[in-house]
Design an enzyme around this catalytic site. Sequence first.
Site, PDB file in Angstrom:
ATOM      1  N   GLY A  73      -2.104   1.252 -11.930  1.00  0.00           N
ATOM      2  CA  GLY A  73      -2.150   0.149 -10.985  1.00  0.00           C
ATOM      3  C   GLY A  73      -3.439   0.151 -10.176  1.00  0.00           C
ATOM      4  O   GLY A  73      -4.026  -0.902  -9.914  1.00  0.00           O
ATOM      5  N   THR A  74      -3.883   1.325  -9.798  1.00  0.00           N
ATOM      6  CA  THR A  74      -5.128   1.444  -9.037  1.00  0.00           C
ATOM      7  C   THR A  74      -6.296   0.868  -9.822  1.00  0.00           C
ATOM      8  O   THR A  74      -7.114   0.104  -9.284  1.00  0.00           O
ATOM      9  CB  THR A  74      -5.403   2.926  -8.703  1.00  0.00           C
ATOM     10  N   ASN A 156       4.268  -1.642  -0.287  1.00  0.00           N
ATOM     11  CA  ASN A 156       4.784  -0.309  -0.570  1.00  0.00           C
ATOM     12  C   ASN A 156       5.210   0.432   0.693  1.00  0.00           C
ATOM     13  O   ASN A 156       6.069   1.300   0.636  1.00  0.00           O
ATOM     14  CB  ASN A 156       3.734   0.524  -1.322  1.00  0.00           C
ATOM     15  N   GLN A 184       4.517  -2.628  -6.775  1.00  0.00           N
ATOM     16  CA  GLN A 184       5.877  -2.317  -6.314  1.00  0.00           C
ATOM     17  C   GLN A 184       6.913  -3.284  -6.889  1.00  0.00           C
ATOM     18  O   GLN A 184       8.109  -3.012  -6.847  1.00  0.00           O
ATOM     19  CB  GLN A 184       5.953  -2.397  -4.788  1.00  0.00           C
ATOM     20  N   HIS A 206       4.505   3.507 -13.826  1.00  0.00           N
ATOM     21  CA  HIS A 206       5.359   4.575 -13.266  1.00  0.00           C
ATOM     22  C   HIS A 206       6.173   4.113 -12.074  1.00  0.00           C
ATOM     23  O   HIS A 206       7.025   4.852 -11.583  1.00  0.00           O
ATOM     24  CB  HIS A 206       4.541   5.834 -12.939  1.00  0.00           C
ATOM     25  N   THR A 242     -10.566   3.952 -25.753  1.00  0.00           N
ATOM     26  CA  THR A 242      -9.532   3.971 -26.789  1.00  0.00           C
ATOM     27  C   THR A 242      -8.150   3.751 -26.180  1.00  0.00           C
ATOM     28  O   THR A 242      -7.794   4.397 -25.194  1.00  0.00           O
ATOM     29  CB  THR A 242      -9.584   5.308 -27.551  1.00  0.00           C
ATOM     30  N   CYS A 331      -1.883  11.215   5.391  1.00  0.00           N
ATOM     31  CA  CYS A 331      -1.981  12.510   4.719  1.00  0.00           C
ATOM     32  C   CYS A 331      -0.725  13.335   4.908  1.00  0.00           C
ATOM     33  O   CYS A 331       0.144  13.008   5.690  1.00  0.00           O
ATOM     34  CB  CYS A 331      -3.219  13.266   5.154  1.00  0.00           C
TER      35      CYS A 331
HETATM   36  C1  LIG Z   1       1.634   2.866  -6.444  1.00  0.00           C
HETATM   37  C2  LIG Z   1       0.857   1.692  -5.994  1.00  0.00           C
HETATM   38  C3  LIG Z   1      -0.462   1.480  -6.427  1.00  0.00           C
HETATM   39  C4  LIG Z   1      -1.182   2.454  -7.299  1.00  0.00           C
HETATM   40  O1  LIG Z   1      -0.678   2.454  -8.605  1.00  0.00           O
HETATM   41  P1  LIG Z   1      -0.970   3.698  -9.577  1.00  0.00           P
HETATM   42  O2  LIG Z   1      -0.428   3.271 -10.895  1.00  0.00           O
HETATM   43  O3  LIG Z   1      -0.241   4.852  -8.985  1.00  0.00           O
HETATM   44  O4  LIG Z   1      -2.431   3.898  -9.580  1.00  0.00           O
HETATM   45  C5  LIG Z   1      -1.103   0.333  -6.018  1.00  0.00           C
HETATM   46  N1  LIG Z   1      -0.498  -0.561  -5.228  1.00  0.00           N
HETATM   47  C6  LIG Z   1       0.759  -0.398  -4.797  1.00  0.00           C
HETATM   48  C7  LIG Z   1       1.389  -1.439  -3.947  1.00  0.00           C
HETATM   49  C8  LIG Z   1       1.482   0.739  -5.155  1.00  0.00           C
HETATM   50  O5  LIG Z   1       2.733   0.899  -4.722  1.00  0.00           O
END
Ligand SMILES: *Cc1c(COP(=O)(O)O)cnc(C)c1O
Length: 387
Positions: A73-74, A156, A184, A206, A242, A331
């Site tokens: 997602g990032t 989130n 989310q 995930h 890939t 943190c």
């Molecule tokens: C978890 C999350 C991300 C990051 O996704 P990853 O797959 O862990 O990199 C980005 N945005 C929101 C709102 C999230 O909850």
Amino acid sequence: MNTKHVYLDHAATTPLDEEVMASMLPYFNSIYGNPSSVHYFGQKAEDARETSREKIAAILNCHPSEIIFTSCGTESDNLALRGTAMAARKLRNANHLLITPVEHHAVSHTASQLAALFGYEVETLAVDEYGQVILEDLENKIRKDTFLVSVIYANNEIGSVSNLSVIGEICRGKGVPLHSDAVQAGAHLPLDVQSLNLDLMSLGAHKFYGPKGIGVLYLRNGVDLYPAQTGGAQEGGLRAGTSNIPYIVGMAKALEIAQARLDTEYHQKIIAQRDRIIGTVLEEIPDAKLTGDPIKRMPNHASFVFKNLESNNLLILLDQAGFACSSASACKTGNPAPSDVLKALEIEPDWIRGSLRVTLGKDTENEDINRFLSILPDIVQKARLVE
Ligand SMILES: *Cc1c(COP(=O)(O)O)cnc(C)c1O
């Protein structure tokens, strides 16, 4: 003592569905070709990737060519912002980006870097006390040189769900593409990009019972985007590298299962569990407030702030009692700073350090919620006394 550990942190990540894992296994060692190869082995892998792309496109109500596979997602958020930023500057010298103050760091830190290192102009939209975009402010701030508006779908940290279809209508009226971080939303909300009026949308597997390390960026045909990662011609030349076939197969399977679950009684069950948590906390715990939208909110998400409390103290005591929750802080150790999201909501100083996020999942049992609610008031009191 043999403590049962109950997982109430599904916004952080979800367990891999058994059926999803089974769907992935053949692609690790028996169907292992590189989908870019012309031979039999390559074709088998390519078939699996393209079938997965079609499945995901059907759920998003878009064309398969509008699906870009990424590593998470990032990365999808990064590619959405950076890729449109590069294209807009090159093609029409447009440099203006609008985001909200309640974005995930994958969006907000990418925007900050675009501003700090590359001179893009990033503006933040005004939001209300629930983190919802104020539409009038959006109307006022969109300009001719705005290359993208980015608004998180489901928050989130505070669980608010944005009214994307209305926001998207405003953006479309001004000819500016709308991106949404929908990471989310995958497990709990509809993802039809046509009715949401979206031009770009990020997902990460995930968060919907798929594997970690795989994601999707939906990119509407006709929206200009340059690749941020260059190399081979994969993903229409927009994301080189890939293809990760087992993860792509698993992500498509997971999304199908998660989205099919929306129409079942699971949905009602999880909303009832969430509302019981919210109701009990607000009734039984003094100086407790819900964060985020009380109505337009994620079905599995309950989030609070407590006055005169340090959230890490609460999380540690809850963990010792067998409940895994989280907070909205930057943190994990020491005296964590309050999150940017809570700061944007202007929560009072003696409340902002005491956040708690409880996020439910498909295997959360009513019995677990009962036990959780029976101990929580005492644990909050104890956490308040920790120096
Ligand atoms: C978890 C999350 C991300 C990051 O996704 P990853 O797959 O862990 O990199 C980005 N945005 C929101 C709102 C999230 O909850």
